[in-house]
Design an enzyme around this catalytic site. Structure first.
Site, PDB file in Angstrom:
ATOM      1  N   VAL A   6       0.837  -1.203   0.000  1.00 11.82           N
ATOM      2  CA  VAL A   6       0.000   0.000   0.000  1.00 11.82           C
ATOM      3  C   VAL A   6       0.869   1.249   0.000  1.00 11.82           C
ATOM      4  CG1 VAL A   6      -1.720   1.303   1.312  1.00 11.82           C
ATOM      5  CG2 VAL A   6      -1.949  -1.173   1.079  1.00 11.82           C
TER       6      VAL A   6
ATOM      7  N   CYS B 211     -10.505  -2.402   3.769  1.00 11.47           N
ATOM      8  CA  CYS B 211     -10.761  -2.313   2.328  1.00 11.47           C
ATOM      9  C   CYS B 211     -12.139  -2.849   1.944  1.00 11.47           C
ATOM     10  CB  CYS B 211      -9.673  -3.049   1.552  1.00 11.47           C
ATOM     11  SG  CYS B 211      -9.318  -4.708   2.157  1.00 11.47           S
TER      12      CYS B 211
ATOM     13  N   ARG C 129     -11.617 -15.512   0.666  1.00  6.81           N
ATOM     14  CA  ARG C 129     -10.419 -15.222  -0.130  1.00  6.81           C
ATOM     15  C   ARG C 129     -10.451 -16.085  -1.385  1.00  6.81           C
ATOM     16  NH1 ARG C 129      -7.460 -10.957   0.995  1.00  6.81           N
ATOM     17  NH2 ARG C 129      -6.994 -11.644   3.123  1.00  6.81           N
TER      18      ARG C 129
ATOM     19  N   HIS D  84     -11.174  -6.437  -4.875  1.00  7.04           N
ATOM     20  CA  HIS D  84     -12.194  -7.179  -4.138  1.00  7.04           C
ATOM     21  C   HIS D  84     -13.542  -7.027  -4.836  1.00  7.04           C
ATOM     22  CE1 HIS D  84      -9.244  -7.809  -1.188  1.00  7.04           C
ATOM     23  NE2 HIS D  84      -9.663  -7.023  -0.212  1.00  7.04           N
TER      24      HIS D  84
END
Length: 335
Positions: free
Chosen positions: A14, A128, A234, A241
């Site tokens: 990130v 997120c 996952r 996502h």
């Protein structure tokens, strides 16, 4: 303009994107200070035409710094960010440690910018998976008050950091070759698989990742009455996502009204033409800052229900972009 901006975790997945965004968006700062663990200290990084040497993070690192943007593990945020507050810095934190502290603002700029402007000390950026969902929920909540959300997430391996991405690539190669691979980021093989657990087990059989979506959603939208039932999975996708979301509102919201609400909300792009096979997917959302919404349809099981599909780049809007947008908001309103 800020005099000095420090980026903590500058060499992480990130952190690298935060640096890209600060340069691409020409963030107003006279100089940057890059901080990381001892392992990455000494790395040379070019930012806005300047070669900067990454320094080891210490309690003394924040002297002379005005703004801190941090993307670190929870324990690092817990141990070091109070030193930044003591030094008088404004702090934007990507970790999960501070998000649910009552005194800490939890901010998505499109939703609750005033919380950032009113904040004293640390401003937290949400998880997120929560971020893209609350951006999608906000226009519906304003128009018809969201009562209940059922969400299933399909989360990319990049959400587990650089090692998660490495595990997907190396594990896939090994599986295709019929070889064994020692996964580091995941408890089970991620190649050609789906793992219905992200985070540790918590109460009632939910995981920590799932409960983040419950409590963070209520805090950001400022409504403790919203009920959220999440399942976080996952999947073997490298980045972005995806979420299947069904919303129950106080009054019916038609798909046509929802499309208009979504289209008019900042940060959302509607991609929705089922006949033409057009809808958001990780492959066409990667590297973008928007939240993409498609498959908008009536929930045929409930008169006040609406279902849709939501995809966003978890490293960008789900993390780096949101943090930089908070920083830009603070810079714009700097006294």
């Amino acid at each position: 303009m800020f005099e000095t901006v420090a980026v903590v975790g500058a060499t992480g997945a990130v952190g690298r994107i935060i640096l890209e965004l600060l340069e691409a968006r020409d963030f107003p700062a006279k100089q940057f200070k890059l901080l990381s663990s001892k392992r990455s200290a000494g790395t040379k990084v070019t930012l806005k035409g300047q070669e900067i040497t990454v320094e080891e993070l210490t309690p003394e690192s924040f002297a002379g710094v005005d703004l801190v943007i941090a993307s670190t593990p929870d324990d690092t945020a817990r141990d070091f960010l109070p030193y930044a507050v003591e030094a008088g810095c404004k702090v934007i934190d990507e970790s999960g440690y501070w998000r649910m502290k009552p005194e800490v603002a939890l901010v998505v700029p499109e939703i609750n910018p005033q919380a950032a402007l009113d904040a004293q000390g640390i401003i937290a950026s949400p998880n997120c998976s929560t971020t893209q969902m609350v951006v999608a929920l906000k226009p519906l909540h304003d128009a018809a008050k969201v009562k209940r959300v059922i969400v299933s997430t399909y989360q990319a391996t990049s959400g587990a950091g650089l090692q998660g991405s490495a595990d997907l690539e190396a594990g896939s190669k090994a599986a295709l070759a019929g070889e064994e691979y020692d996964y580091q980021a995941f408890a089970h093989p991620i190649a050609f698989n789906a793992i219905p657990q992200i985070g540790s087990q918590k109460e009632d059989g939910y995981t920590s990742e799932e409960l983040k979506m419950v409590y963070e959603t209520r805090k950001i939208l400022g409504d403790e009455s919203i009920q959220v039932n999440p399942t976080c999975v996952r999947i073997p996708v490298s980045n972005c996502h995806s979420e299947s979301i069904t919303v129950e509102t106080e009054r019916p919201v038609t798909p046509e009204e929802a499309r208009e609400l979504f289209s008019n909300f900042p940060g959302i792009e509607v991609v929705d033409d089922l006949d033409a096979g057009v809808y958001p997917m990780p492959n066409n959302s990667n590297g973008r800052d928007e939240v993409f919404i498609g498959r908008i349809r009536r929930d045929i099981s409930h008169p006040n229900g609406l279902s849709f599909w939501c995809v966003s780049d978890n490293l960008r809007k789900g993390a780096a972009t949101n943090a930089v947008q908070i920083a830009e908001l603070l810079a714009k309103h700097q006294s």
